[in-house]
Write an enzyme that holds these catalytic residues in place. Structure first.
Site, PDB file in Angstrom:
ATOM      1  N   PHE A 111       0.815  -1.223   0.000  1.00 36.96           N
ATOM      2  CA  PHE A 111       0.000   0.000   0.000  1.00 36.96           C
ATOM      3  C   PHE A 111       0.843   1.264   0.000  1.00 36.96           C
ATOM      4  O   PHE A 111       0.334   2.350  -0.289  1.00 36.96           O
ATOM      5  CB  PHE A 111      -0.974  -0.020   1.192  1.00 36.96           C
ATOM      6  CG  PHE A 111      -0.533   0.737   2.395  1.00 36.96           C
ATOM      7  CD1 PHE A 111       0.341   0.177   3.311  1.00 36.96           C
ATOM      8  CD2 PHE A 111      -0.988   2.030   2.623  1.00 36.96           C
ATOM      9  CE1 PHE A 111       0.748   0.882   4.430  1.00 36.96           C
ATOM     10  CE2 PHE A 111      -0.588   2.743   3.743  1.00 36.96           C
ATOM     11  CZ  PHE A 111       0.288   2.168   4.642  1.00 36.96           C
ATOM     12  N   LYS A 112       2.115   1.165   0.288  1.00 33.56           N
ATOM     13  CA  LYS A 112       2.967   2.343   0.286  1.00 33.56           C
ATOM     14  C   LYS A 112       2.964   3.036  -1.082  1.00 33.56           C
ATOM     15  O   LYS A 112       3.208   4.234  -1.177  1.00 33.56           O
ATOM     16  CB  LYS A 112       4.401   1.978   0.669  1.00 33.56           C
ATOM     17  CG  LYS A 112       4.565   1.273   2.007  1.00 33.56           C
ATOM     18  CD  LYS A 112       4.177   2.155   3.176  1.00 33.56           C
ATOM     19  CE  LYS A 112       4.679   1.626   4.510  1.00 33.56           C
ATOM     20  NZ  LYS A 112       3.995   0.407   4.964  1.00 33.56           N
TER      21      LYS A 112
END
Ligand SMILES: *Cc1c(COP(=O)(O)O)cnc(C)c1O
Length: 490
Positions: A111-112
């Site tokens: 998700f970064k």
């Protein structure tokens, strides 16, 4: 809109400055002076927007020194096809009663990417707005996923250099290979003989070291951060909470007056804090469930009001959550208490004694919006197994922590969304173990075996890692990090 330090209201900067500086000079984090609220009509308006348009709209409410058109060029580049393998960017799927928001369709499969694909655009544009002509040097401490996502975001971006420190024994095989094989002429990757907190503390010290700043300035360079202490990291994450609420509305799964709970696997408290901003913007969000692995400092904190990092640090199968100092919590405490000298004193107690206790009043406010669950290693494995066997949904260990927490905290008549933070193929060995399969010799054998067992193809960025050449082998102790930075940026 202006931003001020969580420790001192008189340190006040524009959005662009907050992004360029990363951290306030007094060690505090920048927070917006107010949170924009969207009324029902304005939320209706958003229903017709696709992800890049929604992202530009939401970000423009906070970054008033950027135009929405300008932000749209960034969001189209960051979230366009070719970067994300889903046209929804953040697709919603079902795992039984739990809706799963998949945030791992970007280039590094975690998700970064949601923030780090856009941060380079925000940062270089912010620097230009501030009249900054020096080269921007990004320092990152990573628990595994941030490092790779930041390297991918910044590689070969003109006017930037990026250096990543990762804990030598704290990341998975795939995470490590993703980083040490990184391409790009402006990148460097160094292992730290220590855990994530050591790496993060080392980076924080370098940031507040005046002699480092002076040396770099003489070479026309400035330090900046891509860690989630940077407002430019947090802001793009607010968007996917808004997006999820809108998806529920569109699908008729959230009627007026109903709210949606979110379960968020948490480490540095950045992801879940973005959810809190969305909640305060007036989106129909109920509880924010803070899901921790056996590094359970946040569970105790949310339940008792005592933050105590004096406990043993555990390496778990969800390494990106192996954190005992959750930096972004400071933003929440400053906003909830409204008392910045109190916030500064909590942070000073944390530094000096590793512990602080918030007032009953602030605890009450905290518990009105957050709840907390601790999920053990065994419970994580069991969650992966049961989601696969009963729902046919394959979870990575971080998302599995959130899934177990979501099931425990489920409320009748309130839908719950799990914020899924990584592809299961980033952590194939742990997922295989959960499914009862025998261990494989290495990360790639595990990926192959997992594909065989589940029939689900690994994402292309992970498959194409095989055979990539290692470029970075340097390892340092925490006390040598400063020297490593000065060597790289010589
Ligand atoms: C970073 C990360 C987390 C934790 O997010 P925070 O914003 O640090 O709370 C959870 N899962 C994965 C896979 C991550 O990479």
């Amino acid at each position: 809109m202006y931003y001020y330090s969580t420790r001192n209201k008189t340190i006040r900067v524009s959005g662009a400055e907050a992004i360029v500086k990363g951290l306030s000079p007094d060690g505090g984090l920048f927070i917006p002076e107010r949170i924009p609220v969207l009324n029902a009509e304005e939320q209706e308006e958003l229903l017709k927007l696709d992800y890049p348009h929604l992202a530009a709209r939401i970000m423009s409410l906070y970054l008033t020194d950027f135009s929405e058109e300008e932000l749209l060029t960034f969001t189209k580049a960051a979230y366009g096809p070719g970067r994300f393998d889903s046209c929804d960017v953040a697709p919603l799927r079902k795992a039984g009663d739990v809706s799963v928001l998949e945030l791992w369709h970007g280039p590094t499969c975690a998700f970064k990417d949601m923030a780090l694909q856009i941060l380079p655009y925000l940062l270089t544009a912010s620097a230009a707005k501030c009249g900054e002509t020096a080269e921007i040097c990004i320092l990152v401490a990573t628990s595994g996923d941030t490092g790779k996502a930041a390297l991918e975001g910044f590689r070969d971006i003109a006017g930037t250099q990026i250096m990543v420190f990762y804990p030598r024994d704290g990341v998975s095989d795939v995470q490590k290979l993703q980083m040490i094989s990184q391409a790009g002429g402006n990148v460097n990757v160094v292992a730290v003989n220590g855990n994530f907190d050591d790496a993060q503390s080392g980076v924080k010290e370098i940031f507040s070291d005046a002699s480092v700043r002076e040396k770099l300035l003489a070479a026309n360079r400035v330090l900046s951060s891509a860690n989630s202490i940077n407002w430019g990291r947090l802001l793009p994450q607010i968007v996917y909470y808004v997006w999820t609420c809108l998806c529920f509305r569109r699908g008729g799964r959230l009627t007026h007056g109903q709210t949606l709970d979110f379960s968020v696997p948490t480490g540095n408290f950045g992801d879940i804090l973005a959810g809190w901003y969305a909640r305060r913007m007036g989106l129909p969000i109920g509880k924010l469930i803070c899901a921790s692995n056996s590094n359970d400092v946040l569970t105790d904190f949310i339940r008792t009001g005592v933050y105590d990092r004096n406990r043993s640090f555990r390496l778990t199968v969800s390494p990106s959550m192996d954190i005992l100092i959750s930096s972004n919590l400071e933003r929440l405490l400053a906003s909830l208490s409204g008392d910045l000298s109190l916030t500064a004193s909590y942070m000073e107690q944390l530094r000096a004694n590793g512990r602080y206790q918030i007032s009953d009043e602030v605890l009450r406010l905290l518990q009105a919006e957050f709840s907390a669950e601790r999920v053990s290693e065994e419970e994580t494995f069991a969650a992966i197994r049961s989601a696969w066997e009963t729902e046919g949904y394959l979870l990575d260990p971080h998302s599995a922590v959130g899934y177990a927490a979501a099931l425990r905290q489920r409320r009748p008549d309130t839908p719950v969304a799990l914020v899924s933070t990584a592809s299961p193929y980033k952590f194939s060995a742990a997922v295989l173990h959960s499914l009862g399969a025998a261990p494989e010799a290495d990360g790639f054998a595990s990926i192959d075996r997992l594909q065989e067992i589940t029939g689900i193809a690994a994402p292309i960025p992970i498959r194409s890692l095989r055979g990539s050449a290692v470029r970075f082998t340097e390892a340092v102790s925490p006390s040598e990090m400063r020297r490593a930075v000065l060597d790289f940026l010589r």
